[in-house]
Design a protein around this motif. Structure first.
Motif, PDB file in Angstrom:
ATOM      1  N   ASP B 178       0.838  -1.123  -0.070  1.00  0.00           N
ATOM      2  CA  ASP B 178       0.087   0.053  -0.243  1.00  0.00           C
ATOM      3  C   ASP B 178       0.953   1.238   0.009  1.00  0.00           C
ATOM      4  N   SER B 180       0.944   4.064   1.432  1.00  0.00           N
ATOM      5  CA  SER B 180       1.294   4.516   3.088  1.00  0.00           C
ATOM      6  C   SER B 180       2.382   3.740   3.458  1.00  0.00           C
ATOM      7  N   THR B 181       2.734   2.395   3.027  1.00  0.00           N
ATOM      8  CA  THR B 181       3.676   1.736   3.732  1.00  0.00           C
ATOM      9  C   THR B 181       4.991   1.422   2.831  1.00  0.00           C
ATOM     10  N   ILE B 183       6.523   3.481   0.674  1.00  0.00           N
ATOM     11  CA  ILE B 183       7.759   4.452   0.870  1.00  0.00           C
ATOM     12  C   ILE B 183       8.701   4.171   1.983  1.00  0.00           C
ATOM     13  N   ASP B 184       8.404   3.590   3.034  1.00  0.00           N
ATOM     14  CA  ASP B 184       9.284   3.398   4.136  1.00  0.00           C
ATOM     15  C   ASP B 184      10.237   2.253   3.649  1.00  0.00           C
ATOM     16  N   ASN B 187      12.627   3.508   1.484  1.00  0.00           N
ATOM     17  CA  ASN B 187      13.769   4.203   2.052  1.00  0.00           C
ATOM     18  C   ASN B 187      14.579   3.112   2.904  1.00  0.00           C
ATOM     19  N   TYR B 211      13.391   8.018  -7.858  1.00  0.00           N
ATOM     20  CA  TYR B 211      13.538   8.283  -6.470  1.00  0.00           C
ATOM     21  C   TYR B 211      14.705   7.767  -5.660  1.00  0.00           C
TER      22      TYR B 211
ATOM     23  N   GLU C  40      -6.431   2.412   0.450  1.00  0.00           N
ATOM     24  CA  GLU C  40      -5.452   1.357   0.527  1.00  0.00           C
ATOM     25  C   GLU C  40      -6.196   0.004   0.330  1.00  0.00           C
ATOM     26  N   SER C  41      -5.408  -1.486   0.459  1.00  0.00           N
ATOM     27  CA  SER C  41      -6.257  -2.342   0.483  1.00  0.00           C
ATOM     28  C   SER C  41      -7.039  -2.690   1.778  1.00  0.00           C
ATOM     29  N   LEU C 247      -1.090  10.448   2.996  1.00  0.00           N
ATOM     30  CA  LEU C 247      -1.036   9.729   1.883  1.00  0.00           C
ATOM     31  C   LEU C 247      -0.405  10.288   0.434  1.00  0.00           C
ATOM     32  N   SER C 250       3.258  10.899   0.630  1.00  0.00           N
ATOM     33  CA  SER C 250       4.143   9.816   0.692  1.00  0.00           C
ATOM     34  C   SER C 250       4.270   9.242  -0.794  1.00  0.00           C
ATOM     35  N   LEU C 263      10.791  11.028   1.625  1.00  0.00           N
ATOM     36  CA  LEU C 263       9.280  10.994   1.775  1.00  0.00           C
ATOM     37  C   LEU C 263       9.369   9.966   2.937  1.00  0.00           C
ATOM     38  N   THR C 264       8.100  10.039   3.724  1.00  0.00           N
ATOM     39  CA  THR C 264       7.976   9.067   4.702  1.00  0.00           C
ATOM     40  C   THR C 264       6.460   8.539   4.558  1.00  0.00           C
ATOM     41  N   GLY C 265       6.252   7.629   5.020  1.00  0.00           N
ATOM     42  CA  GLY C 265       5.142   6.725   4.894  1.00  0.00           C
ATOM     43  C   GLY C 265       4.047   7.002   6.411  1.00  0.00           C
ATOM     44  N   ILE C 266       3.301   6.300   6.365  1.00  0.00           N
ATOM     45  CA  ILE C 266       2.304   6.451   7.683  1.00  0.00           C
ATOM     46  C   ILE C 266       2.676   5.226   8.537  1.00  0.00           C
ATOM     47  N   PRO C 267       3.043   5.473   9.696  1.00  0.00           N
ATOM     48  CA  PRO C 267       3.473   4.184  10.466  1.00  0.00           C
ATOM     49  C   PRO C 267       2.133   3.502  10.926  1.00  0.00           C
ATOM     50  N   GLY C 268       2.215   2.053  11.157  1.00  0.00           N
ATOM     51  CA  GLY C 268       1.180   1.611  11.740  1.00  0.00           C
ATOM     52  C   GLY C 268       0.377   0.834  10.543  1.00  0.00           C
ATOM     53  N   ASN C 269      -0.584   0.231  10.912  1.00  0.00           N
ATOM     54  CA  ASN C 269      -1.412  -0.711   9.984  1.00  0.00           C
ATOM     55  C   ASN C 269      -2.671  -0.157  10.348  1.00  0.00           C
ATOM     56  N   ARG C 285      -3.076   5.980  13.925  1.00  0.00           N
ATOM     57  CA  ARG C 285      -1.903   6.113  13.259  1.00  0.00           C
ATOM     58  C   ARG C 285      -1.752   7.719  12.889  1.00  0.00           C
TER      59      ARG C 285
END
Lengths: 280, 260, 314
Positions: B178, B180-181, B183-184, B187, B211, C40-41, C247, C250, C263-269, C285
């Motif tokens: 997904d 939101s995850t 990109i981490d 990185n 990137y 997201e899924s 979102l 990211s 860039l950073t994502g969103i921690p957690g699920n 989150r």
């Protein structure tokens, strides 16, 4: 995953009924002979006795105890089924796994072998073998059945292995330096365990049917009693015309019950393992 | 340095292998330690085939792959996999569904670290998990379906870090994650450069390649059409195919109509 | 107004209980509007798409209503939905490559499909539309296997819009495609709307950059609920919901380099939707979460056509 299968297993009537019948019959075949002190072919008394208190299933035209024959016959039948089905399953797995996993020329050679055995006229071969080997044991019969019944199992196992081989976890195991044999046994086979069990059950039932047919046409074991042999003798000595229904009904019903119960249990197991077939 | 030289893969197809299909044609590029090279191509371009050849899951039909000047065919598989590892696209397909996810660690131990005592091994796993920013309690002793795609991919990177790897082949490793995850995880891959790791980053997504990578290889129908520093490839593409690809990428803040 | 979805709830039955995959989503869809449904899924976007055309065996309609062209759709009843499918609501499936019967020539398949809906085939119109997607007329005499993947995709697009449905649902139809093919598909879909082949469209995807190329409005979902809905440019440039903001930030774009801008994502699920706790489902989150987030944030129209379900944004 496993608890889920168990959850559905204990709720599946088909599986419970099928397995129940098999277990009861297996119990009779395994434990029964210990309670019968005389060999099943011994002439024990009056001829052509109908079922009763002394001889539960009556006697035949020679005065042999049919209950003793039935119990020993069940044992032989299960033995031939398990042995024949087992041999076929083992050969089918070895050939199927190797062909499916290795591919290339190994696959082509094994495929050719599979196809040859598949088109072999089994009965003709048996007649020829029969002419050379005088005394036939139940073990020989099982061996013969095992050696001729593996091809379809090999084919389906090959196809499944082939599709599992392409999955990433197999590649990952290779990247971990794991060898082919271990990959087959520990990565691929566990994914097909339910399928392998079903295959064995089908081969088991199939072997019993084939053994009975062989017995019936006179190619059965010469040193043992089996349900098929009982049927053959009943037929040979005109039990039907003499009205000795107790001679041919129990072995006929026994074979039908075993094979029928195996297939019912198989359908039940299929529903347990295959979520798409489950009725929610 | 991991180097591909004239690597070609021809598949025999049809009955008795009568026809041939060239999946990769004369590919040559190199990956230096501490850099990310992206291999960009569409489906059927042969990018995954190259990845698999580098991982020795497929033998090249011709050409050589070498590591520090040594032909990899002369290196034993176990020794090779100690240095070169891979992570694949589908995190769920990478784990055997009937076993727990951390079995991927146990497999490494069985082959490479048989004599290592439990305590030392646990410490090693914890260090690897720490490097991919996973907490042991969250991922160990769980089945794959109990973990998220991102966790599973990190776990696979941690698995590779247990060995003394020098090169990592990352084949579309975030395309199923997904937004939101992902990109981490990306990185994380970039951070591995600092450990001196060389990464072959295989992707169809130009933005991701742009990137993360130092150098970019663009693959089209099995042939390398463009190869150079990432800036140059993206800012002054020379090949018509690269230009077309760049024009087709959906950009968040620019609409296609406005761009053309 | 083509479509009016009101407080729609669709749950999945599982052994452990109901998964609240779609939990009270309301939105209107205007004539001629293309709605991009992003998330997201597990956010419920596919469940929503399915709910509008066909619930599968494990899904159940728990509450809410769907009104299409003034008629309430009997979404809970598979048989009653049949007259609406293909004529009023149509779907382009995700794997259109395998959506066609391999044993039928395409022309025959189209004719049979129309007969099953008691419609006559207008051959000229069909030819026109094939022209439009640059397919030669003779594809009708071919078997699906004779077509390339891209051709099959276009063929399925033509078939599913042949009866000019009011609503077209496209569920992740581009996710398996290459970028250049993606662009062609999206352009074609837009053309279908502009020519009036479909009145309105819901384009479901996880790719916001792609949605933005096509959609008039973007609706972002999170964990079975609506998070934010606004005109596409607003969602991309000035989102108000913290989830949308994180979102969007990211997403790497061509030109953004790791070395320059990390860039950073969103921690957690996302939370489990099996008996989720009340309150905002993003709060674990969310960097802005405060006490009030333990209550369910209602969707609020913060400005014209811009709906946000967040206590901080309202």
């Amino acid at each position: 995953m496993k608890t889920e299968a168990l959850y559905f297993a204990i709720r599946n009537t088909k599986l419970l009924v099928g397995a129940g019948i098999i277990l009861v019959l297996l119990g009779i075949g395994v434990i029964g002979p210990f309670f019968i002190d005389k060999p099943p072919t011994e002439y024990v008394g009056m001829q052509m006795q109908p079922p009763g208190g002394e001889f539960w299933l009556g006697t035949n035209t020679f005065g042999q105890d049919l209950w003793a024959q039935f119990v020993h016959g069940l044992r032989t039948t299960f033995l031939v089924g398990a042995l024949g089905g087992g041999i076929a399953a083992v050969i089918g797995m070895v050939v199927g796994f190797l062909a499916g996993y290795k591919g290339g020329w190994i696959d082509e050679i094994l495929n050719m072998l599979t196809n040859i055995v598949l088109v072999l006229p089994t009965l003709a071969v048996l007649f020829i073998l029969n002419a050379y080997i005088g005394v036939r044991s139940a073990g020989m019969q099982a061996l013969f059945i095992g050696l001729t019944q593996w091809p379809w199992a090999a084919r389906s196992i090959r196809a499944q292995t082939f599709s599992l081989r392409g999955r990433d976890f197999v590649d990952l195991a290779r990247l971990s330096g794991v060898g082919s044999g271990r990959i087959i046994m520990r990565e691929i086979a566990p994914n097909m365990s339910s399928y392998l069990l079903l295959t064995f059950i089908l081969l088991f039932g199939g072997s019993i049917l084939i053994a009975s047919s062989l017995d019936f046409i006179g190619l059965g074991p010469t040193d043992a009693v089996s349900l098929g042999l009982m049927l053959q003798q009943a037929h040979q000595w005109s039990a039907m015309h003499l009205g000795l229904w107790w001679w041919f009904v129990p072995p006929g019903a026994g074979i039908t019950l075993i094979v029928g119960a195996l297939y019912v249990a198989n359908v039940g197991l299929d529903e347990v393992f295959n979520p798409k077939l489950r009725e929610l | 340095m991991l180097k591909l030289d004239g690597v070609t893969k021809v598949y025999r197809i049809g009955a008795f292998g009568g026809q041939t299909m060239t999946a990769v044609d004369d590919a040559g590029f190199e990956i230096k330690p501490g850099e990310v090279v992206s291999l960009i191509g569409e489906s059927g371009s042969g990018k995954s085939t190259i990845g698999k050849m580098v991982l020795r899951l497929l033998p090249p039909t011709s050409g050589t792959i070498s590591i520090d000047g040594r032909d990899v065919r002369g290196i034993g598989r176990r020794d090779y996999y100690r240095k070169v590892q891979g992570v694949f696209q589908d995190p769920f397909s990478s784990y055997n569904p009937v076993f727990k996810a951390d079995r991927v660690f146990a497999m490494i131990r069985e082959v490479y670290f048989r004599g290592v005592p439990d305590k030392e091994w646990t410490a090693k796993i914890e260090a690897a998990l720490d490097a991919v920013r996973l907490s042991p309690a969250a991922v160990l002793n769980k089945f794959p379906h109990q973990l998220s795609g991102g966790q599973l991919q990190r776990l696979l990177i941690a698995r590779a870090l247990l060995l003394d790897i020098e090169y990592l082949v990352a084949d579309e490793i975030i395309s199923m994650l997904d937004a939101s995850t992902r990109i981490d995880v990306l990185n994380l891959l970039a951070d591995l450069k600092q450990r001196g790791l060389g990464v072959l980053f295989i992707t169809h997504d130009l933005a991701l390649g742009n990137y993360i990578s130092e150098r970019t290889v663009v693959l089209h129908k099995g042939r390398i059409v463009e190869y150079g520093p990432t800036d140059a490839v993206f800012e002054q593409p020379e090949h018509a195919y690269t230009k077309k690809l760049l024009a087709s990428v959906p950009q968040l803040h620019t609409k296609w109509e406005d761009a053309s | 107004m083509t479509l009016e979805v009101d407080d729609l709830r669709v749950y999945y039955r599982t052994l452990k209980g109901d998964v609240q995959a779609l939990d009270g989503v309301s939105f209107p869809l205007r004539d001629g509007e293309i709605l991009g449904l992003a998330g997201e899924s597990g956010c419920g976007k596919t469940t929503l798409g399915k709910a509008l055309i066909r619930l599968d065996g494990r899904m159940k309609h728990v509450g809410g209503s769907v009104t299409l062209d003034g008629q309430v759709l009997p979404i809970g009843d598979d048989a009653k939905m049949n007259p609406y499918r293909f004529k009023h609501v149509s779907l382009i499936p995700q794997y259109s490559m395998s959506a066609m019967n391999p044993t039928r020539k395409i022309g025959r398949m189209v004719r049979e499909l129309l007969e099953s809906r008691r419609e006559k085939l207008d051959l000229d119109e069909l030819h026109n539309r094939l022209d439009l997607v640059e397919l030669p007329k003779d594809v009708l005499g071919k078997y699906p296997i004779e077509l390339s993947g891209g051709m099959k995709q276009r063929m399925v697009m033509v078939i599913s819009t042949l009866l000019n449905p009011s609503l077209l649902i496209a569920d992740e139809i581009t996710s398996a495609l290459d970028v250049s093919t993606q662009k062609a598909v999206v352009t074609t879909l837009k053309g279908f709307r502009d020519r009036g082949f479909v009145k309105s469209m819901i384009f479901i995807t996880h790719d916001i950059s792609l949605t933005n190329q096509l959609a008039d409005t973007i609706m972002v979902m999170y964990a079975g609920k609506l998070a934010e809905k606004a005109p596409a440019s607003t969602v991309v440039n000035a989102p108000k919901h913290p989830y949308t903001q994180l979102l969007i930030s990211s997403l790497p774009e061509v030109g953004v380099r790791y070395a320059d801008k990390r860039l950073t994502g969103i921690p957690g699920n996302p939370p489990s939707l099996l008996k989720p706790e009340p309150g905002c489902r993003f709060r674990d989150r969310c960097p802005l979460a405060f006490e009030k987030c333990a209550e369910d944030p209602p969707p609020v129209e913060v400005e014209k056509d811009h709906v946000v379900a967040c206590w901080k944004a309202a």
